[in-house]
Design a protein around this motif. Structure first.
Motif, PDB file in Angstrom:
ATOM      1  N   GLU A   1       6.006   2.655  -0.090  1.00 34.90           N
ATOM      2  CA  GLU A   1       5.344   1.829   0.460  1.00 34.90           C
ATOM      3  C   GLU A   1       5.641   1.216   2.059  1.00 34.90           C
ATOM      4  O   GLU A   1       6.916   1.526   2.292  1.00 34.90           O
TER       5      GLU A   1
ATOM      6  N   GLU B   1       3.931  -6.063   3.092  1.00 36.90           N
ATOM      7  CA  GLU B   1       3.702  -4.845   2.711  1.00 36.90           C
ATOM      8  C   GLU B   1       2.083  -4.583   3.150  1.00 36.90           C
ATOM      9  O   GLU B   1       1.295  -5.158   2.888  1.00 36.90           O
TER      10      GLU B   1
ATOM     11  N   ASN C   1       0.188   0.957   0.132  1.00 37.21           N
ATOM     12  CA  ASN C   1       1.017   1.674  -1.036  1.00 37.21           C
ATOM     13  C   ASN C   1       0.336   3.054  -1.150  1.00 37.21           C
ATOM     14  O   ASN C   1      -0.723   3.102  -1.276  1.00 37.21           O
TER      15      ASN C   1
HETATM   16 MG    MG Z   1       2.498  -2.515  -3.980  1.00 38.24          MG
END
Ligand code: MG
Ligand code: ATP
Ligand code: MG
Ligand code: MG
Length: 474
Positions: A182, A208, A211
């Motif tokens: 990620e 984040e 991914n």
């Molecule tokens: Mg994730």
């Protein structure tokens, strides 16, 4: 460049198209042929059978901008809305997919080049996680891409079971699975939060953004991990999070789409403080509600329809908090269509029905909202501890149409929780009474199962009006 969210969407799809990917339309929010899933919650959903080898397409690389809802079911971000800078009930997931075509090296390179060359995001702002034992990914990131080792974080199993990790993805208990990597963006030390893998990781400093899942094993029922003959790739990046970076803001709610919705709501309700949390909640909820109706979900007392009803009622409650005296929610639909660009296609076609359903639902709830809120307020004022009893929560549910999560939402603002077990008890007692009286025709628990289940199973679309009549019988 690529300042607007609409331009970013186009840039992403175009980048992957140039790199040999078929551009595929977003699928519906109601998963096709997948009763295990409440709502589409990732770009890979519509390709599940392709990954399983049960469906063949005439392409092995695909890219999409998928509308997703995470409210209820396994991924439930409803309670994060208004509390984090990065979670929505509805968002678009940009993705690129390889069906037995390219693998780790290309997937990592595509993502990195898109971020650092196409979007010119400074490398120093990015850090990357990998699954603990994935040395192959480690080597690609450090030796080929040149990410300094200190910006690469190994994440192991943290949930007490093998392969139970944020960085190990699995479709189910058996079947395709594998490690992920990620990419996180550092919004700066003025914002609270720590790097992934630290106790402060839930803060909003390191967000984040992307991914990348490497499907490389096929897990057997005895736990054996067999190598897939043709490994695949599934990636997902939230467009609102990358738009925030490109627009130089921290919170997703500061990007063009949300600002337009927030301003419109503020204008309708004559609110001057644009930072008000309720404006954020409403700007989030209009997106999930409008797109769910556009995809054929109608407010009801069961399954998907009840999740929709709960979100609409939460939005209406936040409107009430801002002083709304008349229906307002449906008035946001034209603005939503304007700001969603290409992604609003389905909404344009269904606009009339979306507006009508939202308006009807709001008007219906408005009849009991004020009285219910009054009762709740008195109960909270009279409270000695910090837990609201289940009886009151149940009365609000049964008589005033307050989904229990709405009551909890009000309580949370005053740092009070709801006695959910007491609520369940009151609910089951009511059911027994109804059964004894021979009037029972809807399952009072049905509508709550969604909150309890980790994975949604067995959606039954029973459109029942009997309970709603009961709710409004007063
Ligand atoms: Mg994730
Ligand atoms: P987080 O840890 O922030 O909750 P996640 O790990 O649950 O995100 P994934 O399931 O990996 O998210 O989904 C892929 C991407 O989709 C994320 O990296 C993020 O950019 C975006 N995303 C996930 N959930 C949301 C949400 N509720 N609202 C907006 N974007 C989201
Ligand atoms: Mg999440
Ligand atoms: Mg995560």
């Amino acid at each position: 460049m690529y300042q607007s969210t609409a331009a970013l969407r186009t840039a992403f799809l175009e980048y992957f198209r140039k790199n040999g990917h078929q551009v595929v339309d977003s699928s519906s929010l109601v998963p096709v042929n997948d009763p295990t899933l409440l709502f589409t919650n990732a770009g890979m959903n519509q390709f599940k059978d392709v990954f399983l080898g049960e469906d063949k397409r005439n392409y092995t690389r695909a890219t999409s901008s998928q509308r997703c809802v995470r409210a209820g079911g396994k991924h439930n971000d409803l309670d994060n809305v208004g509390y984090t800078a990065r979670h929505h009930t509805f968002f678009e997931m940009l993705g690129n997919f390889s069906f037995g075509d390219y693998f780790k090296r290309e997937a990592i390179t595509f993502a990195w080049n898109f971020l650092t060359q196409e979007l010119n995001i400074p490398k120093e702002r990015l850090c990357v996680t990998i699954y603990d034992t994935d040395d192959e990914a480690y080597d690609i990131w450090t030796k080929e891409i040149g990410v300094p080792a200190e910006n690469l974080i190994r994440i192991g199993d943290n949930k007490g079971a093998p392969y139970a990790s944020d960085n190990f993805w699995q479709m189910g208990d058996t079947g395709p699975c594998g490690p992920c990597s990620e990419i996180f963006y550092d919004h700066g030390e003025h914002i609270w939060g720590g790097r992934p893998g630290t106790p402060e990781e839930d803060g909003d400093r390191f967000i984040e953004i992307w991914n990348i899942v490497f499907m490389q094993y096929n897990r057997q029922s005895n736990g054996d991990m067999l190598a897939l003959p043709k490994p695949s790739v599934d990636t997902g990046m939230g467009i609102e999070r990358i738009a925030a970076i490109m627009q130089g803001v921290h919170s997703n709610y500061e990007i063009d789409i949300f600002q337009a919705l927030i301003k419109k709501t503020a204008e309708i309700l004559a609110v001057t403080d644009l930072e008000n949390k309720s404006l954020r909640v409403i700007s989030d909820h209009i997106r999930s509600c409008a797109f769910l109706i556009a995809d054929g979900v109608m407010p009801s007392n069961e399954g998907r329809g009840y999740v929709l009803r709960r979100i609409i009622r939460r939005a209406v409650r936040h409107g009430n908090k801002l002083g709304a005296t008349d229906s307002f929610f449906y008035k946001l639909v034209p603005t939503l269509i304007e700001v969603m660009g290409d992604a609003a296609k389905g909404l344009v076609e269904t606009q009339a029905i979306v507006v009508k359903s939202l308006k009807a639902e709001e008007e219906q709830f408005a009849r009991t909202l004020e009285r219910g809120l009054g009762i709740l307020d008195s109960a909270l004022n009279a409270l000695s501890g910090n837990v609201l009893d289940g009886e009151t929560a149940f009365k609000l549910y049964d008589t005033y149409g307050f989904p229990v999560d709405l009551t909890a939402d009000v309580c949370r603002e005053r740092e009070i929780t709801v006695d959910e077990a007491g609520f369940e008890l009151a609910m089951s007692e009511q059911r027994k009474r109804a059964q004894a009286a021979g009037q029972f025709d809807t399952d009072y628990n049905e509508s709550l199962k969604i909150d309890e289940e980790t994975e949604f199973s067995g959606y039954i679309d029973l459109v029942s009006n009997s309970k709603i009549t009961a709710i409004y019988k007063e």
